[in-house]
Design a protein around this motif. Structure first.
Motif, PDB file in Angstrom:
ATOM      1  N   ALA A   6      -2.546 -10.470   5.196  1.00  0.00           N
ATOM      2  CA  ALA A   6      -3.942 -10.150   4.897  1.00  0.00           C
ATOM      3  C   ALA A   6      -4.151  -8.660   5.141  1.00  0.00           C
ATOM      4  N   VAL A   7      -4.839  -8.012   4.220  1.00  0.00           N
ATOM      5  CA  VAL A   7      -5.171  -6.603   4.363  1.00  0.00           C
ATOM      6  C   VAL A   7      -6.685  -6.486   4.385  1.00  0.00           C
ATOM      7  N   ILE A   8      -7.209  -5.863   5.437  1.00  0.00           N
ATOM      8  CA  ILE A   8      -8.650  -5.705   5.590  1.00  0.00           C
ATOM      9  C   ILE A   8      -9.026  -4.280   5.178  1.00  0.00           C
ATOM     10  N   GLY A   9      -9.725  -4.160   4.059  1.00  0.00           N
ATOM     11  CA  GLY A   9     -10.104  -2.862   3.531  1.00  0.00           C
ATOM     12  C   GLY A   9      -9.370  -2.587   2.235  1.00  0.00           C
ATOM     13  N   ALA A  10     -10.114  -2.437   1.142  1.00  0.00           N
ATOM     14  CA  ALA A  10      -9.513  -2.275  -0.183  1.00  0.00           C
ATOM     15  C   ALA A  10      -9.563  -0.835  -0.672  1.00  0.00           C
ATOM     16  N   GLY A  11      -9.717   0.104   0.264  1.00  0.00           N
ATOM     17  CA  GLY A  11      -9.693   1.508  -0.114  1.00  0.00           C
ATOM     18  C   GLY A  11      -8.297   1.956  -0.476  1.00  0.00           C
ATOM     19  N   LEU A  12      -8.095   3.271  -0.536  1.00  0.00           N
ATOM     20  CA  LEU A  12      -6.815   3.814  -0.977  1.00  0.00           C
ATOM     21  C   LEU A  12      -5.656   3.306  -0.133  1.00  0.00           C
ATOM     22  N   MET A  13      -5.822   3.300   1.206  1.00  0.00           N
ATOM     23  CA  MET A  13      -4.735   2.848   2.072  1.00  0.00           C
ATOM     24  C   MET A  13      -4.541   1.333   1.981  1.00  0.00           C
ATOM     25  N   GLY A  14      -5.627   0.599   2.066  1.00  0.00           N
ATOM     26  CA  GLY A  14      -5.518  -0.860   2.030  1.00  0.00           C
ATOM     27  C   GLY A  14      -4.935  -1.364   0.721  1.00  0.00           C
ATOM     28  N   SER A  15      -5.398  -0.805  -0.396  1.00  0.00           N
ATOM     29  CA  SER A  15      -4.871  -1.238  -1.686  1.00  0.00           C
ATOM     30  C   SER A  15      -3.407  -0.848  -1.823  1.00  0.00           C
ATOM     31  N   GLY A  16      -3.033   0.311  -1.269  1.00  0.00           N
ATOM     32  CA  GLY A  16      -1.628   0.725  -1.315  1.00  0.00           C
ATOM     33  C   GLY A  16      -0.730  -0.210  -0.522  1.00  0.00           C
ATOM     34  N   ILE A  17      -1.190  -0.612   0.662  1.00  0.00           N
ATOM     35  CA  ILE A  17      -0.414  -1.553   1.485  1.00  0.00           C
ATOM     36  C   ILE A  17      -0.299  -2.905   0.770  1.00  0.00           C
ATOM     37  N   ALA A  18      -1.407  -3.353   0.178  1.00  0.00           N
ATOM     38  CA  ALA A  18      -1.377  -4.608  -0.585  1.00  0.00           C
ATOM     39  C   ALA A  18      -0.397  -4.497  -1.752  1.00  0.00           C
ATOM     40  N   GLN A  19      -0.401  -3.355  -2.421  1.00  0.00           N
ATOM     41  CA  GLN A  19       0.460  -3.159  -3.590  1.00  0.00           C
ATOM     42  C   GLN A  19       1.938  -3.272  -3.250  1.00  0.00           C
ATOM     43  N   VAL A  20       2.387  -2.522  -2.239  1.00  0.00           N
ATOM     44  CA  VAL A  20       3.822  -2.541  -1.913  1.00  0.00           C
ATOM     45  C   VAL A  20       4.227  -3.891  -1.336  1.00  0.00           C
ATOM     46  N   SER A  21       3.311  -4.561  -0.647  1.00  0.00           N
ATOM     47  CA  SER A  21       3.625  -5.854  -0.061  1.00  0.00           C
ATOM     48  C   SER A  21       3.784  -6.922  -1.135  1.00  0.00           C
ATOM     49  N   ALA A  22       2.871  -6.944  -2.091  1.00  0.00           N
ATOM     50  CA  ALA A  22       2.975  -7.914  -3.189  1.00  0.00           C
ATOM     51  C   ALA A  22       4.228  -7.646  -4.012  1.00  0.00           C
ATOM     52  N   GLN A  23       4.542  -6.387  -4.218  1.00  0.00           N
ATOM     53  CA  GLN A  23       5.738  -6.030  -4.973  1.00  0.00           C
ATOM     54  C   GLN A  23       6.997  -6.512  -4.258  1.00  0.00           C
ATOM     55  N   ALA A  24       6.939  -6.549  -2.919  1.00  0.00           N
ATOM     56  CA  ALA A  24       8.086  -6.983  -2.120  1.00  0.00           C
ATOM     57  C   ALA A  24       8.141  -8.499  -1.940  1.00  0.00           C
ATOM     58  N   GLY A  25       7.184  -9.218  -2.517  1.00  0.00           N
ATOM     59  CA  GLY A  25       7.229 -10.674  -2.465  1.00  0.00           C
ATOM     60  C   GLY A  25       6.250 -11.344  -1.530  1.00  0.00           C
ATOM     61  N   TRP A  26       5.441 -10.558  -0.829  1.00  0.00           N
ATOM     62  CA  TRP A  26       4.444 -11.137   0.064  1.00  0.00           C
ATOM     63  C   TRP A  26       3.272 -11.698  -0.745  1.00  0.00           C
ATOM     64  N   ASP A  27       2.721 -12.819  -0.283  1.00  0.00           N
ATOM     65  CA  ASP A  27       1.428 -13.283  -0.784  1.00  0.00           C
ATOM     66  C   ASP A  27       0.359 -12.541  -0.002  1.00  0.00           C
ATOM     67  N   VAL A  28      -0.541 -11.864  -0.711  1.00  0.00           N
ATOM     68  CA  VAL A  28      -1.481 -10.950  -0.078  1.00  0.00           C
ATOM     69  C   VAL A  28      -2.922 -11.384  -0.322  1.00  0.00           C
ATOM     70  N   VAL A  29      -3.696 -11.427   0.743  1.00  0.00           N
ATOM     71  CA  VAL A  29      -5.143 -11.590   0.643  1.00  0.00           C
ATOM     72  C   VAL A  29      -5.760 -10.227   0.964  1.00  0.00           C
ATOM     73  N   ALA A  37     -15.925  -2.986  -4.189  1.00  0.00           N
ATOM     74  CA  ALA A  37     -14.808  -2.349  -3.491  1.00  0.00           C
ATOM     75  C   ALA A  37     -13.489  -3.039  -3.837  1.00  0.00           C
ATOM     76  N   LEU A  38     -13.518  -4.351  -3.942  1.00  0.00           N
ATOM     77  CA  LEU A  38     -12.315  -5.099  -4.293  1.00  0.00           C
ATOM     78  C   LEU A  38     -11.865  -4.793  -5.720  1.00  0.00           C
ATOM     79  N   THR A  39     -12.831  -4.668  -6.621  1.00  0.00           N
ATOM     80  CA  THR A  39     -12.494  -4.328  -8.006  1.00  0.00           C
ATOM     81  C   THR A  39     -11.851  -2.950  -8.088  1.00  0.00           C
ATOM     82  N   ARG A  40     -12.416  -1.987  -7.355  1.00  0.00           N
ATOM     83  CA  ARG A  40     -11.807  -0.648  -7.337  1.00  0.00           C
ATOM     84  C   ARG A  40     -10.384  -0.715  -6.790  1.00  0.00           C
ATOM     85  N   GLY A  41     -10.194  -1.494  -5.738  1.00  0.00           N
ATOM     86  CA  GLY A  41      -8.871  -1.612  -5.138  1.00  0.00           C
ATOM     87  C   GLY A  41      -7.856  -2.222  -6.084  1.00  0.00           C
ATOM     88  N   THR A  42      -8.220  -3.323  -6.728  1.00  0.00           N
ATOM     89  CA  THR A  42      -7.277  -3.977  -7.642  1.00  0.00           C
ATOM     90  C   THR A  42      -7.050  -3.144  -8.894  1.00  0.00           C
TER      91      THR A  42
END
Length: 282
Positions: A6-29, A37-42
């Protein structure tokens, strides 16, 4: 290995962490307080994946699969079953305490709670929970998909197992880790860059040299990829002002005291690339 993040915060850092984690196979919330804010992040994540695909650094099918592993929510309760939670919100202790107190009551006893803070002592953040031994610092660098480093920070009560889990996670998403064993404000990297940026601003402020020449001196003399004033513009003068201020408040070390010019630039909104003007015009 735990695979739900789970990543709390969809800003530049949070979305970046979500991005690399999903790319590595993690299921990410990915959780934030507003749908906007979520739309901007995705949108940021999708645009980044698209660039990787266009440059043949990622297959289109892999990008689509990674996006499919990211779900978004405004409901904090949706992170309850995460194995690891990474907080990536504004650098303000009371904001982080509010989040960590809420997480403490929601997630399982074995869940690791991590903070992406760049300057606030992890021990202070962990004090907002009943499980300080399960709290750790995972300081990623911007832009997360491109920067290789993750600074792991051990709080006063962080357990060896928690640190090991954080390392395993960071390495699983392609990062190289350094470990901060003593929880000083600013850790290693933020202390180093803050001291350099503060001194560079003082030199510029007093007319010793131009911004261009100060940066050029660091690039050619020290082999830095980017000079300190250009780094301030990229990171955000406001972000570095807040970081240096946090370190100065904690340490009372004058080398971290933010120069007046830095404060006035933030007051005026000249905070770097995101505003179009900092030490350089963008």
């Amino acid at each position: 290995m735990a695979r739900k993040l789970a990543v709390i915060g969809a800003g530049l850092m949070g979305s970046g962490i979500a991005q690399v984690s999903a790319q590595a196979g993690w299921d990410v919330v990915l959780r934030d307080v507003t749908d906007a804010a979520l739309t901007r992040g995705t949108d940021t994540i999708k645009a980044s994946y698209d660039r990787f695909v266009a440059k043949d650094k990622m297959a289109a099918a892999d990008a689509e699969a990674a996006l499919g592993r990211i779900t978004t929510t405004t409901d904090l309760d949706a992170v309850a079953d995460a194995d690891l939670v990474v907080e990536a919100v504004f650098e303000q202790l009371d904001v982080k305490h509010e989040i960590f107190r809420a997480l403490d009551a929601i997630v399982g006893e074995e869940t690791v709670l991590a903070s992406n803070t760049s300057a606030i002592p992890i021990t202070k953040i962990a004090a907002g929970t009943t499980r300080p031994e399960r709290v750790v610092g995972t300081h990623f660098f911007s832009p997360v998909p491109m920067m290789q480093l993750c600074e792991l920070v051990r709080g006063y009560k962080t357990s060896d197992a928690t640190l090991a889990t954080a390392r395993e996670f960071a390495e699983s998403v392609g990062k190289t880790c350094v470990v901060v064993n003593r929880d000083v404000a600013g850790f290693v990297t933020t202390r180093l860059i803050s001291a350099l940026v503060v001194e560079a601003i003082k030199l510029y402020e007093s007319g010793v040299a131009t911004a261009e020449d100060i940066d050029l001196a660091c690039k050619l003399g020290f082999g830095h990829a980017m000079g300190p004033l250009a780094t301030a513009d990229l990171t955000g003068v406001d972000i570095l002002l807040h970081a240096a201020g946090n370190i100065y408040t904690e340490s009372q070390d004058e080398k971290f005291a933010p120069p007046e010019l830095m404060r006035r630039m933030v007051d005026a909104g000249d905070i770097g690339r995101k505003s179009g003007q900092g030490f350089y015009k963008h």
